[in-house]
Motif scaffolding. Structure first.
Motif, PDB file in Angstrom:
ATOM      1  N   VAL A  39       0.869  -1.377  -0.212  1.00  0.00           N
ATOM      2  CA  VAL A  39       0.188   0.117   0.126  1.00  0.00           C
ATOM      3  C   VAL A  39       1.251   1.464   0.295  1.00  0.00           C
ATOM      4  N   GLN A  40       2.148   1.545   0.789  1.00  0.00           N
ATOM      5  CA  GLN A  40       2.577   2.680   0.458  1.00  0.00           C
ATOM      6  C   GLN A  40       3.534   2.747  -0.341  1.00  0.00           C
ATOM      7  N   SER A  41       3.823   1.740  -0.982  1.00  0.00           N
ATOM      8  CA  SER A  41       4.456   1.675  -2.747  1.00  0.00           C
ATOM      9  C   SER A  41       3.215   2.031  -4.191  1.00  0.00           C
ATOM     10  N   ALA A  42       2.058   1.524  -3.296  1.00  0.00           N
ATOM     11  CA  ALA A  42       1.040   1.774  -4.302  1.00  0.00           C
ATOM     12  C   ALA A  42       1.029   3.827  -3.900  1.00  0.00           C
ATOM     13  N   TYR A  43       1.110   3.883  -2.444  1.00  0.00           N
ATOM     14  CA  TYR A  43       0.493   5.031  -2.410  1.00  0.00           C
ATOM     15  C   TYR A  43       1.470   6.103  -3.292  1.00  0.00           C
ATOM     16  N   PHE A  44       2.458   5.667  -3.282  1.00  0.00           N
ATOM     17  CA  PHE A  44       3.917   7.067  -3.957  1.00  0.00           C
ATOM     18  C   PHE A  44       3.786   6.847  -5.366  1.00  0.00           C
ATOM     19  N   LEU A  45       3.404   5.818  -5.750  1.00  0.00           N
ATOM     20  CA  LEU A  45       3.271   5.766  -7.191  1.00  0.00           C
ATOM     21  C   LEU A  45       2.393   6.568  -7.523  1.00  0.00           C
ATOM     22  N   ARG A  46       1.500   7.279  -7.082  1.00  0.00           N
ATOM     23  CA  ARG A  46       0.324   7.922  -6.979  1.00  0.00           C
ATOM     24  C   ARG A  46       0.618   9.182  -6.944  1.00  0.00           C
ATOM     25  N   LYS A  47       1.485   9.401  -5.724  1.00  0.00           N
ATOM     26  CA  LYS A  47       1.571  10.855  -5.262  1.00  0.00           C
ATOM     27  C   LYS A  47       3.063  11.451  -6.338  1.00  0.00           C
ATOM     28  N   GLN A  48       3.846  10.204  -7.000  1.00  0.00           N
ATOM     29  CA  GLN A  48       4.653  10.997  -7.446  1.00  0.00           C
ATOM     30  C   GLN A  48       4.357  11.499  -8.787  1.00  0.00           C
ATOM     31  N   ILE A  49       3.001  10.602  -9.347  1.00  0.00           N
ATOM     32  CA  ILE A  49       2.358  11.012 -10.653  1.00  0.00           C
ATOM     33  C   ILE A  49       1.309  11.786 -10.667  1.00  0.00           C
ATOM     34  N   GLY A  50       1.266  12.650  -9.364  1.00  0.00           N
ATOM     35  CA  GLY A  50       0.930  14.232  -8.884  1.00  0.00           C
ATOM     36  C   GLY A  50      -0.494  13.785  -8.268  1.00  0.00           C
ATOM     37  N   LEU A  51      -1.375  12.243  -8.310  1.00  0.00           N
ATOM     38  CA  LEU A  51      -2.531  12.463  -7.945  1.00  0.00           C
ATOM     39  C   LEU A  51      -2.723  12.930  -6.741  1.00  0.00           C
ATOM     40  N   ALA A  52      -1.847  12.294  -5.695  1.00  0.00           N
ATOM     41  CA  ALA A  52      -2.425  11.957  -4.399  1.00  0.00           C
ATOM     42  C   ALA A  52      -2.314  12.831  -3.172  1.00  0.00           C
ATOM     43  N   THR A  53      -2.077  14.259  -4.372  1.00  0.00           N
ATOM     44  CA  THR A  53      -1.253  15.750  -3.962  1.00  0.00           C
ATOM     45  C   THR A  53      -1.531  17.071  -4.315  1.00  0.00           C
ATOM     46  N   SER A  54      -2.560  16.133  -5.880  1.00  0.00           N
ATOM     47  CA  SER A  54      -3.902  17.461  -6.581  1.00  0.00           C
ATOM     48  C   SER A  54      -4.569  18.000  -5.659  1.00  0.00           C
ATOM     49  N   ASN A  55      -4.900  19.234  -6.357  1.00  0.00           N
ATOM     50  CA  ASN A  55      -6.470  20.081  -6.232  1.00  0.00           C
ATOM     51  C   ASN A  55      -7.101  20.162  -7.023  1.00  0.00           C
ATOM     52  N   GLN A  56      -6.708  18.998  -8.099  1.00  0.00           N
ATOM     53  CA  GLN A  56      -7.774  19.424  -9.446  1.00  0.00           C
ATOM     54  C   GLN A  56      -8.472  17.553  -9.430  1.00  0.00           C
ATOM     55  N   THR A  57      -8.019  17.066  -8.573  1.00  0.00           N
ATOM     56  CA  THR A  57      -8.393  15.092  -8.735  1.00  0.00           C
ATOM     57  C   THR A  57      -7.750  14.895  -7.181  1.00  0.00           C
ATOM     58  N   ASN A  58      -9.283  14.077  -6.931  1.00  0.00           N
ATOM     59  CA  ASN A  58      -9.007  13.234  -5.800  1.00  0.00           C
ATOM     60  C   ASN A  58      -9.697  12.516  -5.242  1.00  0.00           C
ATOM     61  N   CYS A  59      -9.475  11.834  -6.789  1.00  0.00           N
ATOM     62  CA  CYS A  59     -10.345  10.605  -6.915  1.00  0.00           C
ATOM     63  C   CYS A  59      -9.237   9.286  -7.421  1.00  0.00           C
TER      64      CYS A  59
ATOM     65  N   LEU B 264      -7.209  -7.906  -6.528  1.00  0.00           N
ATOM     66  CA  LEU B 264      -7.830  -6.362  -5.414  1.00  0.00           C
ATOM     67  C   LEU B 264      -7.450  -5.000  -6.301  1.00  0.00           C
ATOM     68  N   ILE B 265      -8.918  -4.299  -6.343  1.00  0.00           N
ATOM     69  CA  ILE B 265      -8.704  -2.991  -6.398  1.00  0.00           C
ATOM     70  C   ILE B 265      -8.687  -2.678  -5.274  1.00  0.00           C
ATOM     71  N   VAL B 266      -8.423  -1.400  -5.330  1.00  0.00           N
ATOM     72  CA  VAL B 266      -9.156  -0.404  -4.099  1.00  0.00           C
ATOM     73  C   VAL B 266      -8.346   1.414  -4.826  1.00  0.00           C
ATOM     74  N   ASP B 267     -10.323   1.556  -4.871  1.00  0.00           N
ATOM     75  CA  ASP B 267     -10.339   3.195  -5.664  1.00  0.00           C
ATOM     76  C   ASP B 267     -10.391   3.828  -4.203  1.00  0.00           C
ATOM     77  N   TRP B 268     -10.019   5.177  -4.719  1.00  0.00           N
ATOM     78  CA  TRP B 268      -9.487   6.469  -3.412  1.00  0.00           C
ATOM     79  C   TRP B 268     -10.601   7.715  -3.745  1.00  0.00           C
ATOM     80  N   TYR B 269     -11.679   7.590  -3.722  1.00  0.00           N
ATOM     81  CA  TYR B 269     -12.364   8.927  -3.822  1.00  0.00           C
ATOM     82  C   TYR B 269     -13.013   9.893  -2.558  1.00  0.00           C
ATOM     83  N   ASN B 270     -11.710  10.591  -2.788  1.00  0.00           N
ATOM     84  CA  ASN B 270     -11.562  11.555  -1.284  1.00  0.00           C
ATOM     85  C   ASN B 270     -11.744  11.533  -0.590  1.00  0.00           C
ATOM     86  N   GLY B 271     -10.692  10.358   0.608  1.00  0.00           N
ATOM     87  CA  GLY B 271     -11.881  10.109   1.576  1.00  0.00           C
ATOM     88  C   GLY B 271     -11.728   8.566   2.116  1.00  0.00           C
ATOM     89  N   THR B 272     -11.932   7.855   0.925  1.00  0.00           N
ATOM     90  CA  THR B 272     -12.865   6.741   0.930  1.00  0.00           C
ATOM     91  C   THR B 272     -12.756   5.999   0.211  1.00  0.00           C
TER      92      THR B 272
END
Ligand code: SAH
Length: 394
Positions: A83-103, A117-125
């Motif tokens: 999960v850490q490495s998945a999150y790191f990738l989404r941060k690296q491509i600008g998604l996890a920290t974007s203020n225009q896209t939060n899903c 396993l699929i996990v989709d992130w929807y602005n806190g859920t």
């Protein structure tokens, strides 16, 4: 080190594992230790006793889905690392920290080292879907890992595995594993969408089309656009916001059309020339006017398994031929296939056959695919499922 039950492969079947392919087919197995049950975490060995990989066992054609090619001694740690490495990738491509896209997609199965396993992130859920009993049994580990990675950003975890596991032995129910329903409002490239992960298809939104929806905006200004299989109106919202002259959205599901209406209103675009049609797309294309400048074809997976592949290819051909008959000259067609069992060359073959039938001049402007938050392992080409072409039709 914990003792995991062992699966022993036939002599000549270890090579695929050494090439990091994450699946072991039942025919490759020589012996299973008697204590191996569906859903167990197992270790895979050669006949000579050499360790190959660790994964989850499931009786069936794909018998083991591999989570690690190195011995695992702590499953909590393994999930946390994934999960850490998945999150790191989404941060690296600008998604996890974007203020225009939060899903975005956080875990894309094999592509993130967690097959099934699929996990989709929807602005806190976080919305999870486990496709195997064994992966479903790991859900507490996943929730703990999500808590560690997201901290207070994580408001809820919804397990939607019941929808995909209802035919299996799993006692999977759709339910919140943490928190409760939130508003469901997300941003994608600054566009607002209300996502209903409980009632909606898949995890609620087709996040895999984000970049392609953005791509559409380059072609629609002042144009008449037809968005077929529109679901909750993703392509329509982008097209209207990008100044399309007129947009027609078509879907056979009343619920989908209600979400489309809501999402258009949420973006204050209801004044636009936008019509919604509840219809079967194949029927709609038979009778609609032939004056669209841009047509989007994003059908559901026509084939769920290999046995349906031929029929699916024929359906793609029919659908594209119908669109080529209705698009203006010069016109643009965005055509997609999300059937995993139809490889890109076969999809393009079907579109080519439709083009020949139309007799029109058709050029490929762009090849589209799934975005970086839907990564695939290079050792597992089967993970690439979304294919698309941008075509200019004259
Ligand atoms: N393009 C959408 C996702 C499409 S999902 C997006 O970007 O979000 C596929 C949609 O096709 C679903 O909403 C489903 O209701 C619809 N559908 C399936 N078969 C159909 C048919 N034959 N005619 C019309 N709609 C159909």
């Amino acid at each position: 080190m914990p003792e995991f039950p062992r699966v022993i492969l036939r002599n000549n079947k270890a090579d695929a594992v050494r090439r990091f392919h994450p699946w072991i087919f039942s025919g490759a197995i020589k012996t299973l230790e008697p204590n191996v049950h569906d859903g167990d975490f197992v270790e895979v060995y050669t006949e000579k006793g050499e360790y190959l990989a660790s994964g989850i066992y499931n009786s069936g054609n794909i018998a083991v889905k591999i989570l690690s090619f190195q011995p695992v001694d702590d499953l909590d740690q393994l999930f946390l690392e994934r999960v850490q490495s998945a999150y790191f990738l989404r941060k690296q491509i600008g998604l996890a920290t974007s203020n225009q896209t939060n899903c975005y997609r956080l875990i894309n199965a094999e592509g993130d080292g967690l097959p099934g396993l699929i996990v989709d992130w929807y602005n806190g859920t976080a919305v999870m879907q486990a496709y195997s009993v064994g992966m479903h049994e790991q859900r507490d580990r996943l929730v703990n890992a999500l808590k560690t990675v997201y901290g207070s950003q994580l408001q809820a975890v919804y397990d939607k595995s019941g929808t995909v596991l209802h035919k299996s032995k799993a006692q999977a129910e759709n339910q919140y594993l943490l928190g409760k329903r939130t508003s469901g409002e997300v941003l994608e490239y600054g566009h607002r969408f209300v996502v209903d992960w409980e009632e909606g298809q898949k995890t609620g939104l087709f996040l895999d089309q984000r970049e392609n929806r953005e791509r559409l905006t380059h072609y629609v200004e002042d144009k008449k656009v037809l968005n077929t299989f529109c679901y909750s109106g993703g392509f329509s919202v982008y097209a209207i916001a990008a100044q399309a002259r007129c947009v027609h959205s078509v879907d056979s599901s009343a619920k989908a059309l209600e979400w489309t209406r809501q999402n258009v209103a949420l973006n204050h675009l209801e004044a636009a020339d936008h019509e919604i049609y509840a219809a079967d797309v194949f029927d709609f294309l038979k009778t609609c006017d032939a004056d669209y400048d841009v047509i989007v074809l994003d059908p559901p997976a026509f084939a769920k398994g290999l046995s349906a592949r031929h029929q699916a290819v024929m359906a793609y051909k029919r659908l594209n031929a119908q669109a080529f008959a209705k698009v203006r000259s010069p016109g643009i067609v965005f055509t997609f296939s999300c059937s995993q069992v139809v490889p890109p060359d076969q999809f393009q073959g079907a579109v080519t056959a439709a083009a020949i039938e139309s007799g029109r001049r058709i050029r490929v402007l762009d090849h589209l695919t799934q975005p970086a938050d839907h990564p695939t392992s290079i050792y597992h080409p089967e993970g690439l499922y979304l294919k698309g072409l941008v075509l200019m039709v004259e």
